[in-house]
Scaffold this motif. Structure first.
Motif, PDB file in Angstrom:
ATOM      1  N   LEU A 148      11.565 -15.657 -13.285  1.00 47.38           N
ATOM      2  CA  LEU A 148      10.586 -15.011 -12.416  1.00 47.38           C
ATOM      3  C   LEU A 148      10.819 -15.455 -10.986  1.00 47.38           C
ATOM      4  O   LEU A 148      10.806 -16.645 -10.699  1.00 47.38           O
ATOM      5  CB  LEU A 148       9.174 -15.398 -12.877  1.00 47.38           C
ATOM      6  CG  LEU A 148       8.848 -14.999 -14.322  1.00 47.38           C
ATOM      7  CD1 LEU A 148       7.574 -15.697 -14.790  1.00 47.38           C
ATOM      8  CD2 LEU A 148       8.708 -13.490 -14.452  1.00 47.38           C
ATOM      9  N   ARG A 149      11.065 -14.493 -10.113  1.00 53.94           N
ATOM     10  CA  ARG A 149      11.311 -14.894  -8.718  1.00 53.94           C
ATOM     11  C   ARG A 149      10.036 -14.782  -7.893  1.00 53.94           C
ATOM     12  O   ARG A 149       9.138 -13.999  -8.217  1.00 53.94           O
ATOM     13  CB  ARG A 149      12.441 -14.056  -8.122  1.00 53.94           C
ATOM     14  CG  ARG A 149      12.080 -12.614  -7.769  1.00 53.94           C
ATOM     15  CD  ARG A 149      13.169 -12.053  -6.849  1.00 53.94           C
ATOM     16  NE  ARG A 149      13.094 -10.627  -6.636  1.00 53.94           N
ATOM     17  CZ  ARG A 149      12.617 -10.081  -5.514  1.00 53.94           C
ATOM     18  NH1 ARG A 149      12.090 -10.835  -4.552  1.00 53.94           N
ATOM     19  NH2 ARG A 149      12.639  -8.764  -5.351  1.00 53.94           N
ATOM     20  N   PRO A 150       9.937 -15.579  -6.834  1.00 49.02           N
ATOM     21  CA  PRO A 150       8.748 -15.460  -5.986  1.00 49.02           C
ATOM     22  C   PRO A 150       8.763 -14.141  -5.233  1.00 49.02           C
ATOM     23  O   PRO A 150       9.833 -13.603  -4.953  1.00 49.02           O
ATOM     24  CB  PRO A 150       8.873 -16.643  -5.021  1.00 49.02           C
ATOM     25  CG  PRO A 150      10.296 -17.048  -5.057  1.00 49.02           C
ATOM     26  CD  PRO A 150      10.878 -16.594  -6.367  1.00 49.02           C
ATOM     27  N   PRO A 151       7.593 -13.598  -4.908  1.00 50.69           N
ATOM     28  CA  PRO A 151       7.559 -12.321  -4.184  1.00 50.69           C
ATOM     29  C   PRO A 151       8.060 -12.472  -2.745  1.00 50.69           C
ATOM     30  O   PRO A 151       8.044 -13.561  -2.185  1.00 50.69           O
ATOM     31  CB  PRO A 151       6.085 -11.935  -4.200  1.00 50.69           C
ATOM     32  CG  PRO A 151       5.331 -13.141  -4.589  1.00 50.69           C
ATOM     33  CD  PRO A 151       6.260 -14.101  -5.246  1.00 50.69           C
ATOM     34  N   ASP A 152       8.490 -11.360  -2.164  1.00 48.70           N
ATOM     35  CA  ASP A 152       8.890 -11.343  -0.751  1.00 48.70           C
ATOM     36  C   ASP A 152       7.658 -11.278   0.137  1.00 48.70           C
ATOM     37  O   ASP A 152       7.664 -11.756   1.258  1.00 48.70           O
ATOM     38  CB  ASP A 152       9.780 -10.119  -0.486  1.00 48.70           C
ATOM     39  CG  ASP A 152      11.001 -10.120  -1.395  1.00 48.70           C
ATOM     40  OD1 ASP A 152      11.855 -10.997  -1.223  1.00 48.70           O
ATOM     41  OD2 ASP A 152      11.065  -9.264  -2.307  1.00 48.70           O
ATOM     42  N   VAL A 153       6.606 -10.640  -0.369  1.00 49.90           N
ATOM     43  CA  VAL A 153       5.369 -10.502   0.406  1.00 49.90           C
ATOM     44  C   VAL A 153       4.200 -10.900  -0.491  1.00 49.90           C
ATOM     45  O   VAL A 153       4.081 -10.407  -1.607  1.00 49.90           O
ATOM     46  CB  VAL A 153       5.159  -9.039   0.879  1.00 49.90           C
ATOM     47  CG1 VAL A 153       3.866  -8.915   1.683  1.00 49.90           C
ATOM     48  CG2 VAL A 153       6.353  -8.543   1.679  1.00 49.90           C
ATOM     49  N   LEU A 154       3.370 -11.806  -0.009  1.00 51.49           N
ATOM     50  CA  LEU A 154       2.148 -12.205  -0.710  1.00 51.49           C
ATOM     51  C   LEU A 154       0.972 -11.750   0.135  1.00 51.49           C
ATOM     52  O   LEU A 154       1.016 -11.848   1.356  1.00 51.49           O
ATOM     53  CB  LEU A 154       2.068 -13.730  -0.787  1.00 51.49           C
ATOM     54  CG  LEU A 154       2.544 -14.481  -2.024  1.00 51.49           C
ATOM     55  CD1 LEU A 154       2.219 -15.955  -1.843  1.00 51.49           C
ATOM     56  CD2 LEU A 154       1.913 -13.952  -3.301  1.00 51.49           C
ATOM     57  N   PHE A 155      -0.084 -11.254  -0.512  1.00 49.12           N
ATOM     58  CA  PHE A 155      -1.257 -10.887   0.295  1.00 49.12           C
ATOM     59  C   PHE A 155      -2.534 -11.404  -0.363  1.00 49.12           C
ATOM     60  O   PHE A 155      -2.548 -11.683  -1.562  1.00 49.12           O
ATOM     61  CB  PHE A 155      -1.316  -9.374   0.515  1.00 49.12           C
ATOM     62  CG  PHE A 155      -1.614  -8.566  -0.720  1.00 49.12           C
ATOM     63  CD1 PHE A 155      -2.922  -8.233  -1.051  1.00 49.12           C
ATOM     64  CD2 PHE A 155      -0.594  -8.121  -1.564  1.00 49.12           C
ATOM     65  CE1 PHE A 155      -3.211  -7.485  -2.195  1.00 49.12           C
ATOM     66  CE2 PHE A 155      -0.876  -7.372  -2.699  1.00 49.12           C
ATOM     67  CZ  PHE A 155      -2.189  -7.058  -3.026  1.00 49.12           C
ATOM     68  N   ASP A 156      -3.589 -11.554   0.438  1.00 53.97           N
ATOM     69  CA  ASP A 156      -4.852 -12.068  -0.089  1.00 53.97           C
ATOM     70  C   ASP A 156      -5.703 -10.953  -0.699  1.00 53.97           C
ATOM     71  O   ASP A 156      -5.915 -10.932  -1.887  1.00 53.97           O
ATOM     72  CB  ASP A 156      -5.641 -12.778   1.013  1.00 53.97           C
ATOM     73  CG  ASP A 156      -4.984 -14.114   1.363  1.00 53.97           C
ATOM     74  OD1 ASP A 156      -4.369 -14.712   0.456  1.00 53.97           O
ATOM     75  OD2 ASP A 156      -5.064 -14.538   2.522  1.00 53.97           O
ATOM     76  N   SER A 157      -6.178 -10.025   0.124  1.00 56.39           N
ATOM     77  CA  SER A 157      -7.032  -8.984  -0.438  1.00 56.39           C
ATOM     78  C   SER A 157      -6.476  -7.575  -0.230  1.00 56.39           C
ATOM     79  O   SER A 157      -6.849  -6.664  -0.956  1.00 56.39           O
ATOM     80  CB  SER A 157      -8.453  -9.077   0.127  1.00 56.39           C
ATOM     81  OG  SER A 157      -8.404  -8.972   1.529  1.00 56.39           O
ATOM     82  N   GLU A 158      -5.599  -7.386   0.752  1.00 54.27           N
ATOM     83  CA  GLU A 158      -5.034  -6.039   0.928  1.00 54.27           C
ATOM     84  C   GLU A 158      -3.690  -6.077   1.647  1.00 54.27           C
ATOM     85  O   GLU A 158      -3.499  -6.840   2.595  1.00 54.27           O
ATOM     86  CB  GLU A 158      -6.010  -5.148   1.724  1.00 54.27           C
ATOM     87  CG  GLU A 158      -5.422  -3.765   2.011  1.00 54.27           C
ATOM     88  CD  GLU A 158      -6.451  -2.697   2.392  1.00 54.27           C
ATOM     89  OE1 GLU A 158      -7.662  -3.003   2.378  1.00 54.27           O
ATOM     90  OE2 GLU A 158      -6.025  -1.563   2.694  1.00 54.27           O
ATOM     91  N   ALA A 159      -2.771  -5.241   1.172  1.00 57.80           N
ATOM     92  CA  ALA A 159      -1.509  -4.996   1.885  1.00 57.80           C
ATOM     93  C   ALA A 159      -1.318  -3.490   1.931  1.00 57.80           C
ATOM     94  O   ALA A 159      -1.665  -2.785   0.981  1.00 57.80           O
ATOM     95  CB  ALA A 159      -0.343  -5.639   1.144  1.00 57.80           C
ATOM     96  N   GLN A 160      -0.817  -2.992   3.052  1.00 57.86           N
ATOM     97  CA  GLN A 160      -0.563  -1.552   3.135  1.00 57.86           C
ATOM     98  C   GLN A 160       0.930  -1.315   3.244  1.00 57.86           C
ATOM     99  O   GLN A 160       1.624  -2.015   3.976  1.00 57.86           O
ATOM    100  CB  GLN A 160      -1.289  -0.969   4.354  1.00 57.86           C
ATOM    101  CG  GLN A 160      -2.800  -1.130   4.226  1.00 57.86           C
ATOM    102  CD  GLN A 160      -3.572  -0.340   5.268  1.00 57.86           C
ATOM    103  OE1 GLN A 160      -2.985   0.288   6.143  1.00 57.86           O
ATOM    104  NE2 GLN A 160      -4.876  -0.366   5.155  1.00 57.86           N
ATOM    105  N   VAL A 161       1.402  -0.343   2.488  1.00 54.29           N
ATOM    106  CA  VAL A 161       2.818  -0.013   2.525  1.00 54.29           C
ATOM    107  C   VAL A 161       2.954   1.438   2.969  1.00 54.29           C
ATOM    108  O   VAL A 161       2.402   2.345   2.339  1.00 54.29           O
ATOM    109  CB  VAL A 161       3.481  -0.201   1.134  1.00 54.29           C
ATOM    110  CG1 VAL A 161       4.974   0.049   1.215  1.00 54.29           C
ATOM    111  CG2 VAL A 161       3.222  -1.605   0.600  1.00 54.29           C
ATOM    112  N   ASP A 162       3.697   1.643   4.063  1.00 50.48           N
ATOM    113  CA  ASP A 162       3.940   2.993   4.572  1.00 50.48           C
ATOM    114  C   ASP A 162       5.260   3.491   3.978  1.00 50.48           C
ATOM    115  O   ASP A 162       6.325   2.977   4.288  1.00 50.48           O
ATOM    116  CB  ASP A 162       4.013   2.939   6.108  1.00 50.48           C
ATOM    117  CG  ASP A 162       4.277   4.312   6.705  1.00 50.48           C
ATOM    118  OD1 ASP A 162       4.349   5.298   5.932  1.00 50.48           O
ATOM    119  OD2 ASP A 162       4.428   4.395   7.943  1.00 50.48           O
TER     120      ASP A 162
END
Ligand SMILES: [Zn+2]
Ligand SMILES: [Zn+2]
Length: 302
Positions: A148-162
């Protein structure tokens, strides 16, 4: 990433196995057919349902399938739907059929997940992979050597991806099936990829020290405010926004009845025995109805 291992009590395994997902567990190999859910959302229907969200520049996949072989199938289907796109991957929760296929994705895939889920993954991810591997030779093969690799992006309550013309909101609203349950809202479509949090006629199941019935209801209140038009659950059929209301009503119903029985001094086991036939009749079109684990969760909280 440091992965800790601890012993899973047998009861956790029992509650994980409860419910209709069990019937589908004999078939963990995902197919290559994608079903259209809404304008920008496709799904490979299987164990689990995997969402593929296609924008003009990038594609976001939600969940991996069990092990790298399935992960590679998902990546292949995504490439057919949207060739040469930048690829994002996220996971509804840390269980192996949802997250354990990550190594099958192209190495430049951008992995995103909420911080609570990542913490659960680090604490229990490898232990879950060992548990799933012990269930069948096929599972063992599918999960062999998974790292299991660590994520590239970690977020707390929200992340937006365009994704190019399509905005996806990745949301953590609190604990339900697990602590780190993640929800994906595909904005232009009004489509929610709901994991185990909103399902279609499936008894909710709180895994181990995941959420509580009350925290699950609080998550559903936040989801209700999103006014979604389509819902794609991970272990049941897709539906419209009414699934959110139905999930909330069901949990509130079980909770109310269980607490009534508890206040009369009835044990959790006895309460479930009484409520199973009552709910089978009341929710007659549900494929199965075993409230034992959820009634225990209600009792544990109060
Ligand atoms: Zn799960
Ligand atoms: Zn699952």
């Amino acid at each position: 990433m440091r992965v800790m291992s601890c012993n899973a009590p047998t009861i956790l395994l029992a509650s994980l196995l409860a419910g209709p997902a069990l019937a589908q567990m004999s078939q963990p190999i995902l197919g290559e057919n994608a079903t259209k859910i809404s304008d920008h959302v496709w799904a490979i229907m299987g164990w689990p349902n995997v969402a593929i969200i296609v924008g003009e520049r990038a594609t976001l996949i939600v969940d991996t399938g069990l092990g790298p072989l399935n992960g590679a199938t998902v990546a292949k289907v995504a490439a057919k739907l949207s060739p040469n796109q930048k690829l994002f991957l996220t996971t509804t929760h840390f269980h192996p059929e949802h997250a354990g296929g990550e190594p099958g994705f192209p190495p430049n895939t951008i992995l995103i997940r909420d911080a609570v889920q990542q913490k659960e993954m680090e604490a229990h991810g490898m232990e879950m992979i060992e548990m799933f591997s012990s269930r069948s030779t096929q599972n063992k093969e599918l999960l062999a050597n998974v790292k299991l690799r660590p994520p590239d992006v970690l977020f707390d309550s929200e992340a937006q991806v365009d994704l190019g013309g399509v905005r996806a909101r990745l949301l953590w609203f609190g604990g339900a099936h697990t602590r780190g349950d993640e929800l994906t809202l595909v904005e232009p479509d009004g489509t929610l990829v709901s994991g185990d949090v909103v399902q279609n006629k499936v008894v909710p199941n709180i895994y181990g020290d995941g959420g509580t019935p009350s925290s699950w209801l609080a998550v559903l209140d936040k989801i209700a405010a999103l006014n979604v038009r389509h819902v794609l659950p991970d272990h049941s059929a897709p539906g419209d926004g009414s699934l959110v209301t139905a999930e909330r009503a069901f949990i509130a119903d079980v909770r109310t009845r269980a607490l009534e029985l508890k206040s009369k001094g009835v044990s959790a086991e006895e309460a479930a025995k009484q409520l199973n036939p009552e709910f089978r009749q009341k929710y007659a079109d549900w494929p199965s109805m075993n409230l034992t684990a959820f009634v225990r969760s209600v009792y544990a909280e109060h």
